[in-house]
Design a protein around this motif. Structure first.
Motif, mmCIF file in Angstrom:
data_model
loop_
_atom_site.group_PDB
_atom_site.id
_atom_site.type_symbol
_atom_site.label_atom_id
_atom_site.label_comp_id
_atom_site.label_asym_id
_atom_site.label_seq_id
_atom_site.Cartn_x
_atom_site.Cartn_y
_atom_site.Cartn_z
ATOM 1 N N PRO A 42 6.015 -2.098 -8.574
ATOM 2 C CA PRO A 42 4.949 -2.792 -9.283
ATOM 3 C C PRO A 42 4.992 -4.306 -9.117
ATOM 4 C CG PRO A 42 5.834 -1.030 -10.630
ATOM 5 C CD PRO A 42 6.725 -1.116 -9.417
ATOM 6 N N GLN A 43 6.199 -4.899 -8.961
ATOM 7 C CA GLN A 43 6.289 -6.332 -8.705
ATOM 8 C C GLN A 43 5.614 -6.703 -7.389
ATOM 9 O OE1 GLN A 43 8.243 -9.051 -10.102
ATOM 10 N NE2 GLN A 43 9.407 -8.046 -11.715
ATOM 11 N N LEU A 44 5.569 -5.725 -6.461
ATOM 12 C CA LEU A 44 4.982 -5.969 -5.136
ATOM 13 C C LEU A 44 3.535 -5.497 -5.067
ATOM 14 C CD1 LEU A 44 8.049 -4.775 -3.013
ATOM 15 C CD2 LEU A 44 7.425 -7.138 -3.595
ATOM 16 N N GLY A 45 2.965 -5.164 -6.210
ATOM 17 C CA GLY A 45 1.561 -4.767 -6.250
ATOM 18 C C GLY A 45 1.313 -3.313 -5.945
ATOM 19 N N TRP A 46 2.404 -2.515 -5.868
ATOM 20 C CA TRP A 46 2.270 -1.103 -5.545
ATOM 21 C C TRP A 46 2.034 -0.280 -6.806
ATOM 22 C CZ3 TRP A 46 5.823 2.864 -6.960
ATOM 23 C CH2 TRP A 46 5.598 4.113 -6.356
ATOM 24 N N THR A 47 1.238 0.769 -6.670
ATOM 25 C CA THR A 47 0.984 1.686 -7.764
ATOM 26 C C THR A 47 1.493 3.066 -7.382
ATOM 27 O OG1 THR A 47 -1.006 0.458 -8.385
ATOM 28 C CG2 THR A 47 -0.785 2.700 -9.259
ATOM 29 N N PRO A 48 2.335 3.680 -8.191
ATOM 30 C CA PRO A 48 2.851 5.010 -7.840
ATOM 31 C C PRO A 48 1.759 6.047 -7.821
ATOM 32 C CG PRO A 48 3.460 4.438 -10.090
ATOM 33 C CD PRO A 48 2.882 3.201 -9.474
ATOM 34 N N VAL A 49 1.956 7.070 -6.990
ATOM 35 C CA VAL A 49 0.982 8.154 -6.881
ATOM 36 C C VAL A 49 1.021 8.956 -8.169
ATOM 37 C CG1 VAL A 49 0.316 10.217 -5.615
ATOM 38 C CG2 VAL A 49 1.255 8.244 -4.395
ATOM 39 N N GLN A 98 0.804 -1.221 0.000
ATOM 40 C CA GLN A 98 0.000 0.000 0.000
ATOM 41 C C GLN A 98 0.836 1.270 0.000
ATOM 42 O OE1 GLN A 98 -2.784 -0.217 3.247
ATOM 43 N NE2 GLN A 98 -3.786 -2.057 2.462
ATOM 44 N N HIS A 99 1.945 1.268 0.749
ATOM 45 C CA HIS A 99 2.764 2.470 0.862
ATOM 46 C C HIS A 99 4.229 2.117 0.621
ATOM 47 C CE1 HIS A 99 -0.796 3.532 3.351
ATOM 48 N NE2 HIS A 99 -0.637 4.691 2.767
ATOM 49 N N LEU A 100 4.835 2.822 -0.305
ATOM 50 C CA LEU A 100 6.247 2.605 -0.641
ATOM 51 C C LEU A 100 7.027 3.873 -0.338
ATOM 52 C CD1 LEU A 100 8.561 0.977 -1.932
ATOM 53 C CD2 LEU A 100 7.801 1.821 -4.161
ATOM 54 N N GLY A 101 8.002 3.748 0.549
ATOM 55 C CA GLY A 101 8.846 4.876 0.894
ATOM 56 C C GLY A 101 10.308 4.489 0.839
ATOM 57 N N PHE A 102 11.170 5.472 1.114
ATOM 58 C CA PHE A 102 12.602 5.195 1.171
ATOM 59 C C PHE A 102 13.214 6.021 2.284
ATOM 60 C CE2 PHE A 102 12.219 8.815 -1.654
ATOM 61 C CZ PHE A 102 13.289 9.628 -1.333
ATOM 62 N N LEU A 103 14.371 5.572 2.734
ATOM 63 C CA LEU A 103 15.070 6.158 3.876
ATOM 64 C C LEU A 103 16.504 6.476 3.485
ATOM 65 C CD1 LEU A 103 15.509 6.641 6.988
ATOM 66 C CD2 LEU A 103 15.887 4.188 7.167
ATOM 67 N N THR A 104 16.982 7.663 3.861
ATOM 68 C CA THR A 104 18.361 8.025 3.553
ATOM 69 C C THR A 104 19.040 8.622 4.776
ATOM 70 O OG1 THR A 104 19.805 9.365 2.126
ATOM 71 C CG2 THR A 104 17.663 10.306 2.698
ATOM 72 N N ILE A 105 20.346 8.418 4.871
ATOM 73 C CA ILE A 105 21.124 8.973 5.967
ATOM 74 C C ILE A 105 21.577 10.390 5.665
ATOM 75 C CG2 ILE A 105 23.338 8.121 5.122
ATOM 76 C CD1 ILE A 105 24.141 7.557 7.998
#
Length: 337
Positions: free
Chosen positions: A330-337, A9-16
Motif C-alpha cells: 500500500p505504501q507503493l500504491g498497490w491494492t491487494p486483489v 500495478q503488480h506485486l509478487g514474490f519469489l522463493t527458492i
C-alpha cells in the motif's frame, strides 16, 4: 512518507524453496503453504527459483503443477528456468500442461547460457552431445515457436485404429506464448527480449558493463534498452526486501545479520562476469518504500516480484509476506486483489 509515483500495478514474490536434503518433503510442503498464504494475502504472483543439484527446488514446473490444485487465482511463474538444462520440446509440453491445469495462470521465465559448473555436469547432462548443444538465444526461439503452436513434427493424422497424432505440442494452451518472460541482466539480453516479444524479468543481479558500478542506474538503462528495442511487454523487478514492521526482536536481529553478511558483495563487481548485486533492503515498510522510490531501476517498472531471503524459517516468510502485502505494498500504491 515517500512521494508517490505511478502506483505499483503488480506485486509478487519469489522463493527458492529451500529444504533439508535428508528429508526434502517438509521443505517442499512449506513452499506450497507459503504460496497459498501469498494468494490469501492478495499477491498477484508467486515465482519459484530454479536450483539444480542444490537443496532448492530443482523442478519448479512439478511444484507449480501441485500449486495449480491448491490455489485458484494467483499467477504462478519460474524466475528463471535455465534452458541449458532443458529440451525445449519437452519443456513446452510440461509448461502447456501446467498452464491448462492452472486455467491460464502460468508465467514461465527462462534464461540462456551454459549450465553453472558446466565442466562438472556435462558428462551427466549431455554425455553424447555436450559439444553440439546450443546454449544461445536460438534455444529460447525454439521454445517460443513450440509454445506458440508451430509445427513440432512432419506428421499428423490417424495411425492404426485409434492413434491420433498432432504436428504441434499437446496440449496447446492459447495465450501462454504472451506470458513468457526472459530473465536478463545485461543490455544485450534486455534488447533481445524486446525484439523477441517477451516480457522482461530483472533481478537483484546485473552485469557491470564498462566502468559503471551503479546498480540502479545500470538496471534502469537496461529497462529503457528493452523498450527502445521494441519491447512492449511487462517488466518486473526482483530486489530482496525484508520489512520488519511486525517482526520480533529475534527476527530483526537475524535479518540484520543476514543483510550484513551479504552486503560486501554489493560494493564491487564479482567474478569474471563482473556481476553487480543489489543491496538488500531491510527496515520498516516506510523506509523500504523511500529507498525504492529513490532507486532508478524501480522507477522504470510497475511490476515487482520481491525475492524472499534464502534459508529463512516458514514463520519468517509469513511475517515478511504479511508486511509486504499489508504495509509495504500500500505504501507503493498497490491494492491487494
Amino acid at each position: 512518507m515517500p512521494a508517490p509515483g505511478t502506483p505499483l500495478q503488480h506485486l509478487g514474490f519469489l522463493t527458492i524453496g529451500s529444504f533439508d536434503p535428508t528429508d526434502p518433503r517438509p521443505g517442499h510442503e512449506a513452499t506450497l503453504r507459503v504460496v497459498e498464504l501469498g494468494e490469501q494475502l492478495g499477491f498477484d504472483s508467486a515465482w519459484l527459483r530454479h536450483r539444480h543439484l542444490q537443496p532448492g527446488i530443482s523442478s519448479p514446473v512439478a511444484v507449480l503443477a501441485a500449486l495449480t490444485q491448491r490455489t485458484s487465482r494467483i499467477a504462478l511463474g519460474t524466475a528463471v528456468t535455465p534452458l541449458a538444462w532443458e529440451n525445449p520440446l519437452r519443456l513446452a509440453e510440461d509448461l502447456a500442461t501446467v498452464d491448462v491445469l492452472s486455467g491460464g495462470r502460468l508465467h514461465p521465465g527462462v534464461s540462456i547460457g551454459p549450465p553453472m559448473h558446466w565442466d562438472d555436469v556435462r558428462g551427466a547432462l549431455y554425455p553424447d552431445t555436450a559439444d553440439a548443444e546450443d546454449f544461445t538465444y536460438t534455444r529460447v526461439e525454439r521454445l517460443l515457436r513450440l509454445v506458440a503452436g508451430e509445427p513440432a513434427a512432419s506428421f499428423s493424422g490417424r495411425e492404426g485404429v485409434a492413434e491420433e497424432w498432432s504436428d504441434r505440442v499437446q496440449p496447446h494452451s492459447p495465450g501462454l506464448r504472451e506470458r513468457l518472460w526472459y530473465g536478463g541482466g545485461s543490455t544485450r539480453s534486455a534488447q533481445w527480449a524486446g525484439q523477441a516479444g517477451m516480457n522482461l524479468l530483472t533481478s537483484s543481479v546485473v552485469k557491470a558493463e564498462g566502468d559503471r558500478t551503479d546498480f540502479a542506474a545500470i538496471q534502469a538503462e537496461q529497462v529503457r534498452a528493452y523498450r527502445e528495442a521494441g519491447g512492449t511487454g511487462r517488466v518486473s523487478q526482483g530486489l530482496v526486501v525484508i520489512p520488519t514492521d511486525s517482526a520480533t526482536a529475534d527476527q530483526r536481529e537475524r535479518y540484520a545479520a543476514y543483510v550484513a553478511e551479504r552486503t560486501p558483495r554489493t560494493r564491487s563487481p564479482q567474478g569474471p562476469a563482473r556481476l553487480l548485486f543489489a543491496a538488500d533492503l531491510v527496515g520498516s515498510s516506510e523506509e523500504i518504500a523511500e529507498a525504492l522510490y529513490a532507486h532508478a531501476g524501480f522507477r522504470e517498472v510497475t511490476d515487482v516480484a520481491f525475492a524472499l531471503p534464502f534459508s529463512f524459517a516458514e514463520t519468517d516468510y509469513e511475517q515478511i509476506l504479511t508486511d509486504i502485502a499489508t504495509r509495504l505494498g500500500p505504501q507503493l500504491g498497490w491494492t491487494p486483489v
